[in-house]
Design a protein around this motif. Structure first.
Motif, PDB file in Angstrom:
ATOM      1  N   MET A  58      24.716  34.562  26.020  1.00 25.35           N
ATOM      2  CA  MET A  58      25.282  33.983  24.545  1.00 25.35           C
ATOM      3  C   MET A  58      25.749  34.878  23.857  1.00 25.35           C
ATOM      4  SD  MET A  58      26.094  31.181  22.721  1.00 25.35           S
ATOM      5  CE  MET A  58      26.284  30.900  20.998  1.00 25.35           C
ATOM      6  N   ASN A  59      26.836  34.896  23.532  1.00 26.00           N
ATOM      7  CA  ASN A  59      27.686  36.607  21.998  1.00 26.00           C
ATOM      8  C   ASN A  59      27.848  35.370  21.169  1.00 26.00           C
ATOM      9  OD1 ASN A  59      27.617  38.127  24.689  1.00 26.00           O
ATOM     10  ND2 ASN A  59      28.758  36.480  25.247  1.00 26.00           N
ATOM     11  N   ILE A  60      28.104  36.748  19.756  1.00 21.71           N
ATOM     12  CA  ILE A  60      27.963  36.914  18.634  1.00 21.71           C
ATOM     13  C   ILE A  60      28.806  37.451  17.974  1.00 21.71           C
ATOM     14  CG2 ILE A  60      27.769  36.155  16.122  1.00 21.71           C
ATOM     15  CD1 ILE A  60      24.644  35.806  17.578  1.00 21.71           C
ATOM     16  N   ALA A  61      29.498  36.458  17.789  1.00 23.81           N
ATOM     17  CA  ALA A  61      32.015  37.778  17.757  1.00 23.81           C
ATOM     18  C   ALA A  61      31.724  37.294  16.317  1.00 23.81           C
ATOM     19  CB  ALA A  61      32.537  37.668  18.149  1.00 23.81           C
ATOM     20  N   VAL A  62      31.910  38.970  15.173  1.00 23.46           N
ATOM     21  CA  VAL A  62      32.240  39.107  13.930  1.00 23.46           C
ATOM     22  C   VAL A  62      33.033  39.958  13.596  1.00 23.46           C
ATOM     23  CG1 VAL A  62      30.378  40.751  13.045  1.00 23.46           C
ATOM     24  CG2 VAL A  62      31.681  38.583  11.593  1.00 23.46           C
ATOM     25  N   ARG A  63      34.180  39.120  12.849  1.00 23.34           N
ATOM     26  CA  ARG A  63      35.341  40.583  12.725  1.00 23.34           C
ATOM     27  C   ARG A  63      35.424  42.149  12.163  1.00 23.34           C
ATOM     28  NH1 ARG A  63      39.383  39.749   9.475  1.00 23.34           N
ATOM     29  NH2 ARG A  63      38.758  38.205   8.362  1.00 23.34           N
ATOM     30  N   LEU A  64      34.322  41.544  11.015  1.00 23.17           N
ATOM     31  CA  LEU A  64      34.018  42.607   9.548  1.00 23.17           C
ATOM     32  C   LEU A  64      32.629  43.628   8.854  1.00 23.17           C
ATOM     33  CD1 LEU A  64      37.014  42.395   7.224  1.00 23.17           C
ATOM     34  CD2 LEU A  64      36.743  43.303   8.806  1.00 23.17           C
ATOM     35  N   LEU A  65      32.363  44.600   9.645  1.00 24.71           N
ATOM     36  CA  LEU A  65      31.033  44.390   8.888  1.00 24.71           C
ATOM     37  C   LEU A  65      31.217  45.464   7.753  1.00 24.71           C
ATOM     38  CD1 LEU A  65      27.830  44.435   9.766  1.00 24.71           C
ATOM     39  CD2 LEU A  65      28.440  46.771  10.196  1.00 24.71           C
ATOM     40  N   TRP A  66      31.101  43.901   6.526  1.00 27.18           N
ATOM     41  CA  TRP A  66      31.220  44.813   5.569  1.00 27.18           C
ATOM     42  C   TRP A  66      30.711  43.679   4.425  1.00 27.18           C
ATOM     43  CZ3 TRP A  66      35.899  42.412   1.987  1.00 27.18           C
ATOM     44  CH2 TRP A  66      36.753  42.022   2.021  1.00 27.18           C
ATOM     45  N   ASN A  67      30.193  44.095   3.150  1.00 25.93           N
ATOM     46  CA  ASN A  67      29.544  43.319   2.140  1.00 25.93           C
ATOM     47  C   ASN A  67      30.056  41.839   1.513  1.00 25.93           C
ATOM     48  OD1 ASN A  67      27.168  45.694   1.789  1.00 25.93           O
ATOM     49  ND2 ASN A  67      29.304  46.852   1.459  1.00 25.93           N
ATOM     50  N   SER A  68      29.809  40.920   3.059  1.00 27.58           N
ATOM     51  CA  SER A  68      29.725  39.779   2.184  1.00 27.58           C
ATOM     52  C   SER A  68      28.914  39.197   3.045  1.00 27.58           C
ATOM     53  CB  SER A  68      31.218  39.799   2.673  1.00 27.58           C
ATOM     54  OG  SER A  68      31.659  39.117   4.072  1.00 27.58           O
ATOM     55  N   ALA A  69      29.012  36.847   2.931  1.00 29.71           N
ATOM     56  CA  ALA A  69      28.190  36.773   3.364  1.00 29.71           C
ATOM     57  C   ALA A  69      28.547  36.446   5.186  1.00 29.71           C
ATOM     58  CB  ALA A  69      28.418  35.174   3.252  1.00 29.71           C
ATOM     59  N   VAL A  70      29.575  35.905   5.262  1.00 30.33           N
ATOM     60  CA  VAL A  70      29.690  36.352   6.956  1.00 30.33           C
ATOM     61  C   VAL A  70      30.139  37.149   7.835  1.00 30.33           C
ATOM     62  CG1 VAL A  70      31.763  36.328   8.545  1.00 30.33           C
ATOM     63  CG2 VAL A  70      32.140  34.893   6.193  1.00 30.33           C
ATOM     64  N   SER A 112      39.222  40.750  26.688  1.00 30.84           N
ATOM     65  CA  SER A 112      38.770  41.187  27.585  1.00 30.84           C
ATOM     66  C   SER A 112      38.143  41.882  27.381  1.00 30.84           C
ATOM     67  CB  SER A 112      40.113  42.382  27.481  1.00 30.84           C
ATOM     68  OG  SER A 112      41.655  41.784  27.595  1.00 30.84           O
ATOM     69  N   ILE A 113      36.871  42.009  26.262  1.00 29.09           N
ATOM     70  CA  ILE A 113      35.761  42.822  25.861  1.00 29.09           C
ATOM     71  C   ILE A 113      34.343  41.376  26.348  1.00 29.09           C
ATOM     72  CG2 ILE A 113      33.684  44.135  25.198  1.00 29.09           C
ATOM     73  CD1 ILE A 113      36.601  45.702  23.795  1.00 29.09           C
ATOM     74  N   ILE A 114      34.634  40.302  25.232  1.00 31.41           N
ATOM     75  CA  ILE A 114      33.398  39.718  25.200  1.00 31.41           C
ATOM     76  C   ILE A 114      33.753  38.124  26.600  1.00 31.41           C
ATOM     77  CG2 ILE A 114      32.493  37.886  23.741  1.00 31.41           C
ATOM     78  CD1 ILE A 114      34.339  39.274  21.279  1.00 31.41           C
ATOM     79  N   LYS A 115      32.714  38.126  27.099  1.00 31.85           N
ATOM     80  CA  LYS A 115      32.175  37.724  28.566  1.00 31.85           C
ATOM     81  C   LYS A 115      31.384  35.989  28.451  1.00 31.85           C
ATOM     82  CE  LYS A 115      34.369  40.765  32.184  1.00 31.85           C
ATOM     83  NZ  LYS A 115      35.135  42.064  30.629  1.00 31.85           N
ATOM     84  N   GLY A 116      31.745  35.571  28.349  1.00 32.70           N
ATOM     85  CA  GLY A 116      31.108  33.685  28.834  1.00 32.70           C
ATOM     86  C   GLY A 116      30.906  33.513  27.556  1.00 32.70           C
ATOM     87  N   TYR A 117      30.128  32.385  26.721  1.00 26.02           N
ATOM     88  CA  TYR A 117      30.330  31.476  25.404  1.00 26.02           C
ATOM     89  C   TYR A 117      29.409  31.928  24.421  1.00 26.02           C
ATOM     90  CZ  TYR A 117      29.445  27.353  22.951  1.00 26.02           C
ATOM     91  OH  TYR A 117      29.335  26.197  22.766  1.00 26.02           O
ATOM     92  N   ALA A 118      30.665  32.058  23.480  1.00 29.70           N
ATOM     93  CA  ALA A 118      30.323  33.467  22.308  1.00 29.70           C
ATOM     94  C   ALA A 118      30.464  32.357  21.195  1.00 29.70           C
ATOM     95  CB  ALA A 118      31.149  34.251  22.405  1.00 29.70           C
ATOM     96  N   LEU A 119      30.327  32.467  19.701  1.00 30.79           N
ATOM     97  CA  LEU A 119      29.937  31.817  18.222  1.00 30.79           C
ATOM     98  C   LEU A 119      30.902  32.826  17.064  1.00 30.79           C
ATOM     99  CD1 LEU A 119      29.032  29.616  16.241  1.00 30.79           C
ATOM    100  CD2 LEU A 119      27.230  31.437  15.731  1.00 30.79           C
TER     101      LEU A 119
END
Length: 357
Positions: free
Chosen positions: A1-13, A88-95
């Motif tokens: 299982m993987n988790i993906a987020v676009r940005l690492l910045w100061n917000s809740a996401v 092309s990098i994230i493989k398998g089920y991801a959130l």
């Protein structure tokens, strides 16, 4: 299982994504480090684009993003090149945290038949206007093809349902204090990532009127927005700017109230949940998803708002009422915060996804 987020910045996401990865042990993919102040200890992660780096098409993506969210500054840019690269990098089920990151999941499903999940924080589906045509089409495509859609409030769930999207609700979490102080200072705290859309002038007006000290904490997306605010309200409020997590915890631990306004903002507001975890009573308006967590006279108050208008006199009266009764409301706020722990969040996440411990 993987988790993906676009940005690492100061917000809740990104905060939600980081804590989910920490407590589940799932790998976290961060598309771009935009300067977020996060502790990544005990988190398995990979950053696709480091802090300060840009891609060949970044200037173009900055211009496109500014058409939709110019008030958030360049750090909020949607990096379409990284979204495609991640497929092309994230493989398998991801959130995937938000519908834009979810494009990666959609591409992998079309190429490889892999299922994916999306944690939706805000939806563009009810938006109107010609320029929203393509973002709405994209979002509907991503959400409709996801195996699972999670969202952060029942308000968002109702909106998604009206567009034929089934979703599950998991509120963001917090690390509740082991104990809270009965001695509170007359501090009214406001915590957010600040831009003009957050209407910071409303908090400045409150600072003029309340029987306490107004502290506005958090990063400002644009320096010109901050400069304009300080010029008008600097003598009525204290503005911390970007602060370490430890300092924010100290503020939560001694504040008597937290105020947060939203305007058709269906997410609950990360600062509200964190403050509850430290026994801080809340003032919120009915234009924010955080209203779902607040019960009048129990752990704070919910005031009515009219579109983008807040009755400042009403807000002032409620804040002063909290300041006079903070001790009574504080324990109830803390109890609410304990129900919203990150441990409870990730346990529910595992149950909904169908992953066993």
């Amino acid at each position: 299982m993987n988790i993906a987020v676009r940005l690492l910045w100061n917000s809740a996401v990104p905060k939600i994504a980081v804590e989910e990865a920490r407590l589940t042990g799932w790998k976290l993919y961060i598309y771009r480090d935009a300067g977020g102040n996060y502790n990544l200890n005990n988190v398995k992660y990979e950053i696709l684009r480091g802090r300060g780096s840009k891609g060949f098409f970044t200037p173009l993506f900055e211009k496109i993003t500014s058409l939709y969210a110019g008030q958030r500054g360049k750090d909020a840019t949607v990096d379409l090149d990284l979204i495609i690269k991640a497929s092309s990098i994230i493989k398998g089920y991801a959130l995937f945290h938000d519908q834009f990151a979810g494009i990666t999941g959609y591409l992998r499903k079309k190429r490889y038949g892999e299922d994916y999940a999306v944690y939706l924080h805000e939806t563009s589906l009810p938006s109107s206007g010609v320029k929203m045509y393509f973002p709405k089409k994209m979002e509907k495509l991503v959400l409709s093809n996801a195996k699972l859609v999670i969202t952060n409030s029942f308000w968002n769930k109702e909106v998604l349902s009206s567009f034929g999207i089934k979703s599950e609700v998991i509120y963001p979490g917090c690390y509740p204090a082991e104990k809270i102080s009965n001695e509170r200072e007359k501090i009214v705290l406001a915590v957010s990532t600040w831009d003009s859309g957050r209407r910071p002038e409303l908090y400045g007006e409150l600072g003029k009127r309340i029987k306490g000290k107004m502290i506005i904490a958090g990063n400002w997306a644009r320096k010109d927005t901050l400069d304009t605010f300080l010029q008008k309200y600097g003598k009525y409020v204290t503005v911390t700017g970007k602060i370490p997590e430890e300092e924010l915890i100290r503020l939560y631990s001694k504040a008597s109230a937290l105020v947060r306004f939203g305007f058709n903002e269906r997410g609950p507001g990360m600062g509200i949940i964190e403050a509850l975890g430290y026994g801080v009573p809340i003032l919120v308006n009915d234009g924010l998803g955080g209203k779902e967590l607040i019960k009048d006279g129990y752990n704070g108050y919910v005031i009515k708002s009219n579109n983008f208008d807040i009755n400042i006199d009403d807000a002032t009266d409620r804040i002063n009422e909290i300041l006079e009764n903070a001790h009574e409301l504080s324990k109830n706020a803390w109890n609410t915060g304990k129900e919203l722990s990150w441990q409870n969040h990730t346990q529910k996440l595992k149950e909904i996804i169908g992953v066993e411990d």
